[in-house]
Write an enzyme that holds these catalytic residues in place. Structure first.
Site, PDB file in Angstrom:
ATOM      1  N   ARG A 105      36.986 -54.766 -37.175  1.00  0.00           N
ATOM      2  CA  ARG A 105      36.017 -53.795 -37.657  1.00  0.00           C
ATOM      3  C   ARG A 105      34.635 -54.207 -37.154  1.00  0.00           C
ATOM      4  O   ARG A 105      34.439 -55.316 -36.652  1.00  0.00           O
ATOM      5  CB  ARG A 105      36.008 -53.768 -39.186  1.00  0.00           C
ATOM      6  CG  ARG A 105      37.237 -53.113 -39.785  1.00  0.00           C
ATOM      7  CD  ARG A 105      37.304 -53.310 -41.266  1.00  0.00           C
ATOM      8  NE  ARG A 105      36.248 -52.573 -41.974  1.00  0.00           N
ATOM      9  CZ  ARG A 105      36.060 -52.680 -43.275  1.00  0.00           C
ATOM     10  NH1 ARG A 105      36.813 -53.499 -43.985  1.00  0.00           N
ATOM     11  NH2 ARG A 105      35.108 -51.996 -43.887  1.00  0.00           N
ATOM     12  N   HIS A 106      33.712 -53.266 -37.268  1.00  0.00           N
ATOM     13  CA  HIS A 106      32.308 -53.597 -37.003  1.00  0.00           C
ATOM     14  C   HIS A 106      31.895 -54.717 -37.959  1.00  0.00           C
ATOM     15  O   HIS A 106      32.559 -54.947 -38.986  1.00  0.00           O
ATOM     16  CB  HIS A 106      31.456 -52.354 -37.262  1.00  0.00           C
ATOM     17  CG  HIS A 106      31.725 -51.786 -38.628  1.00  0.00           C
ATOM     18  ND1 HIS A 106      31.138 -52.296 -39.782  1.00  0.00           N
ATOM     19  CD2 HIS A 106      32.560 -50.792 -39.032  1.00  0.00           C
ATOM     20  CE1 HIS A 106      31.610 -51.625 -40.829  1.00  0.00           C
ATOM     21  NE2 HIS A 106      32.473 -50.706 -40.396  1.00  0.00           N
ATOM     22  N   ASN A 137      27.941 -50.939 -46.303  1.00  0.00           N
ATOM     23  CA  ASN A 137      28.977 -51.786 -46.919  1.00  0.00           C
ATOM     24  C   ASN A 137      28.368 -52.564 -48.079  1.00  0.00           C
ATOM     25  O   ASN A 137      28.944 -52.663 -49.161  1.00  0.00           O
ATOM     26  CB  ASN A 137      29.555 -52.802 -45.930  1.00  0.00           C
ATOM     27  CG  ASN A 137      30.414 -52.186 -44.842  1.00  0.00           C
ATOM     28  OD1 ASN A 137      30.395 -52.656 -43.715  1.00  0.00           O
ATOM     29  ND2 ASN A 137      31.152 -51.142 -45.176  1.00  0.00           N
ATOM     30  N   HIS A 192      36.740 -49.140 -37.413  1.00  0.00           N
ATOM     31  CA  HIS A 192      36.403 -48.967 -38.827  1.00  0.00           C
ATOM     32  C   HIS A 192      37.646 -49.169 -39.681  1.00  0.00           C
ATOM     33  O   HIS A 192      38.759 -49.175 -39.177  1.00  0.00           O
ATOM     34  CB  HIS A 192      35.825 -47.576 -39.057  1.00  0.00           C
ATOM     35  CG  HIS A 192      34.674 -47.238 -38.170  1.00  0.00           C
ATOM     36  ND1 HIS A 192      33.362 -47.445 -38.534  1.00  0.00           N
ATOM     37  CD2 HIS A 192      34.632 -46.723 -36.917  1.00  0.00           C
ATOM     38  CE1 HIS A 192      32.563 -47.069 -37.539  1.00  0.00           C
ATOM     39  NE2 HIS A 192      33.302 -46.616 -36.545  1.00  0.00           N
ATOM     40  N   ARG A 236      27.248 -48.900 -35.980  1.00  0.00           N
ATOM     41  CA  ARG A 236      27.668 -50.240 -36.382  1.00  0.00           C
ATOM     42  C   ARG A 236      28.693 -50.872 -35.447  1.00  0.00           C
ATOM     43  O   ARG A 236      28.687 -52.089 -35.271  1.00  0.00           O
ATOM     44  CB  ARG A 236      28.160 -50.256 -37.827  1.00  0.00           C
ATOM     45  CG  ARG A 236      29.200 -49.187 -38.185  1.00  0.00           C
ATOM     46  CD  ARG A 236      29.236 -49.014 -39.697  1.00  0.00           C
ATOM     47  NE  ARG A 236      30.279 -48.158 -40.217  1.00  0.00           N
ATOM     48  CZ  ARG A 236      30.239 -46.849 -40.285  1.00  0.00           C
ATOM     49  NH1 ARG A 236      29.203 -46.180 -39.798  1.00  0.00           N
ATOM     50  NH2 ARG A 236      31.255 -46.153 -40.822  1.00  0.00           N
ATOM     51  N   GLU A 256      34.890 -43.347 -37.807  1.00  0.00           N
ATOM     52  CA  GLU A 256      35.523 -43.522 -39.116  1.00  0.00           C
ATOM     53  C   GLU A 256      35.929 -42.167 -39.719  1.00  0.00           C
ATOM     54  O   GLU A 256      35.401 -41.112 -39.337  1.00  0.00           O
ATOM     55  CB  GLU A 256      34.567 -44.265 -40.060  1.00  0.00           C
ATOM     56  CG  GLU A 256      35.110 -44.558 -41.448  1.00  0.00           C
ATOM     57  CD  GLU A 256      36.416 -45.370 -41.479  1.00  0.00           C
ATOM     58  OE1 GLU A 256      37.333 -45.088 -40.687  1.00  0.00           O
ATOM     59  OE2 GLU A 256      36.529 -46.263 -42.337  1.00  0.00           O
TER      60      GLU A 256
END
Lengths: 475, 455
Positions: A262-263, A269, A397, A312, A332
């Site tokens: 993932r980023h 987040n 994502h 991201r 995403e």
């Protein structure tokens, strides 16, 4: 221009209460418009209105053809995994397994063409396998069955074709032809020597016996066609067959690894918000740097790096110092009206939607957004290209990574939305034998947890506390 | 900087397309086959498809080069022992390949389709070494057909009316053309299973009943093979229509998911009547997932399939706004859109370019199917129409797709015949032309000059 009745237009806005003929209502879970059938009549019909039309009507029987160790089981399993992932219920029927249930293996003598007793047993097994195919299609909602056996004689194939014709199944043959002794030796070493048939043999014995087994088949083998090292495609009759051919032409067996990450942790987040297009947090930047270091340490040949179009993932890739390609398809999942909300806010504003999502997380579609099922269809070209490529790092994502992982590790649509894909952890997947080896690499940079387990109570009438029980901590 | 601001991406030629650019070395597709085997048909269709998905492609038809230097007299020109003619033909081939070099090196071409018979090994060998020297990939497409009915049909469809036979009657043209084929047959050597096993190619037998695919080397070749295996020549018609007029349309609002207006319902009924009157065999009906197309299809009384991919373009933050509101709230975005309507992406939304990629599986399935009615939306219909009628990405966002008008497209010869059927139910106009002033600094009146009337 004629002015329509303004009053009529005002009334039209509240058409959910309208029971006029041709009125539509939207199914709550899938958000599919269906004709209004009166209160309480609206059943979410799964087959209707999925992301892509259901192209299969008659079930399809894929019949593998080829000498032992030609990759039939490899192709059967991989193809089945792909078809299930894109939503076509598919199952492998491996004749070897049927045989092992009724007869413990002693030696290649079982497969001698003049062994009448064994021939009876083998025919009975084939017959049982096909009976199970019938059950799979008629009672278990199967669409595609892969009959994984040698099917090397014309006689056997003719009997399968008439069986299928009688039942109304389409038949599609996949023949694998190989005369390169190195490839065959590799296959035998990879999957035959460790087969249940050779449990108590040492490698040398197993290899010797297996080679004699192949010789037994060679005596009676009649190929569908004589071509080598190419694809001969005959009479592709429908959509699913055309997709199968396309898939089979894109897969390869060159060793390689697929890296998924993932980023880095994003500002959203940290706040426990979903979706949006925010940048990395300081820790997220640290992870990106650490990921770059890790990647360099792996000394990967010709690594391709893919990101989404979102800030991201791109910021993460920027730290790697390697050229990267952006795919919109890797964006995403679109949370529609819930974009940028916290779970608490979703519970506040859309408690019913929140509960529906917990009831069927795979198929649930956010209002004006997407479902995991939509995501899988969006990602299919990415998977196809991933099959064509060799070493690839995909920076994506949470929901996207779950979909890709489910494809690579053959997870069901029930498991998919709950696969654990934590931040700051890279996954290295290496195809091995019939599956994929996974290595988890946590790069030692702390991050928030974004994984929400399915709560106990998924009823629309539940209390807020029950809904929010499993949400992860955030600032 | 990690990410450029969105509007800079829009203006720069390096703007990331929806999908990565998979082609590095240019690809030379080389057609192979006797005359009247469908080479030009395949060349044009494949080129149309590749251009539509964003891969700049061009056909180089050897016949056209020949016609420029030599007016056609008879089949004798193609006799294998006609040395003078052979020199001319070689020179033409050489000129065509020179133009291929210019297309790749100076015109940003990615794929060139060399449409000629290329029936001798000698000719193919020289093409392969030319390509190798230049660093081009080569992919052969050989069309093999021995069904005399198919060949006769081809000749009737496209040969008899060719510029070569302008002053001949049909009988003469047919007789001469058949002798022309005989000239080629004498020296025709198909791609060989053994000798050519290192070449990348697809052999198409009898208009697609059977294919032989060898050594597909990269992404674009794999896409080409997939496309070629999905197309067919069975006569059929494709019907395109937008949903009936919606309540949003009446208010001049874009996007959303509203239902039909009363006139929209009337159109849907009229569409049903029209469709029945056409007596279409095995018609498939496709809609989007949006209420207005589904309501329209409901009136037809035929089963329909819903495709999410057919949903209207997502206008992101501008969803459900009027153009006046967009001008008020996002004047800069509004101007950028007018500057490059094909590539412009709404904030949190999509571009026409995104739409094309989203619609690619729909096009692929449209190719596989026979009679289909697609009930969709303005931007979506523009994309599909651009594919079917070979319109450029500049023309695409401005194609006229008015409400309450069904289009019937029937493939004919190398293209598509279009019939517009206005079903006589009035509707608002939703077509906005490109205004004169597309500058970010323009006045609101200049921006709103071309918006259509609404309530």
């Amino acid at each position: 221009m004629e002015l329509p009745n303004m009053e009529y237009m005002m009334r039209r806005r509240c058409d959910s209460a309208d029971q006029e003929k041709n009125e539509l209502t939207q199914t709550p879970l899938l958000k599919i418009w269906v004709p209004w059938l009166g209160m309480g009549c609206c059943k979410p019909n799964r087959r209707r209105g999925s992301s892509v039309p259901q192209f299969t009507n008659s079930p399809t029987l894929i019949v593998m053809v080829g000498l032992p160790a030609r990759g039939k089981t490899y192709i059967s399993k991989k193809l089945t995994r792909y078809l299930n992932w894109i939503g076509v219920p598919t199952k492998v029927f491996n004749l070897g397994q049927y045989r092992r249930e009724v007869q413990s293996y002693k030696s290649f003598e079982f497969f001698r063409p003049d062994n009448e007793e064994a021939m009876q047993i083998r025919k009975a097994c084939a017959s049982n396998a096909l009976k199970d195919v019938v059950i799979y299609f008629s009672k278990e909602h199967g669409q595609v069955a892969v009959f994984d056996a040698t099917n090397t004689t014309r006689e056997r194939r003719v009997s399968i074709v008439s069986f299928a014709k009688e039942k109304g199944y389409k038949v599609f043959f996949v023949e694998s032809i190989c005369d390169d002794p190195d490839i065959i030796a590799q296959n035998i070493a990879d999957v035959k020597v460790s087969s249940p048939d050779y449990l108590n043999c040492d490698k040398e014995e197993a290899l010797a016996d297996f080679l004699k087994r192949i010789e037994c088949y060679k005596q009676t083998y009649v190929p569908l066609d004589d071509e080598k090292d190419r694809y001969l495609v005959n009479c592709v009759r429908d959509h699913i067959q055309s997709r199968i051919v396309y898939y089979l032409m894109n897969i390869h067996v060159t060793p390689r690894s697929i890296y998924l990450s993932r980023h880095g942790e994003s500002n959203m987040n940290l706040l426990g918000r979903i979706g949006g297009d925010s940048g990395l947090s300081p820790r997220g930047h640290k992870y990106a740097t650490a990921l770059g270091t890790f990647i360099k340490s792996q000394h990967i040949k010709d690594l391709k790096v893919w990101t989404s179009h979102m800030k991201r993932t791109i910021q993460t890739a920027e730290h790697l110092g390697i050229p990267y390609e952006q795919w919109k398809a890797l964006n995403e999942i679109d949370a529609g009206v819930c974009e940028e909300m916290t779970y608490e806010e979703i519970q506040d504003n859309h408690p019913e939607e929140f509960a529906l999502r917990d009831q069927d997380k795979y198929r649930y579609r956010y209002p004006k957004g997407e479902s995991y099922e939509d995501l899988v269809h969006r990602l299919e070209p990415v998977i196809m290209e991933l099959e064509r490529q060799e070493n690839v790092l995909v920076v994506c994502h949470q929901a996207v990574m779950r979909c890709l992982l489910a494809y690579l590790l053959d997870k069901t649509s029930d498991e998919l939305p709950y696969l654990k894909c934590p931040l700051h952890t890279a996954l290295k997947l290496t195809p091995v034998a019939y599956g994929c080896k996974v290595e988890h690499v946590f790069l030692n940079i702390e991050a928030v947890n974004t994984h929400r387990e399915r709560p106990g109570n998924v009823d629309v009438s539940r209390d807020p506390e029950e809904a929010l029980k499993t949400i992860p901590d955030h600032f």
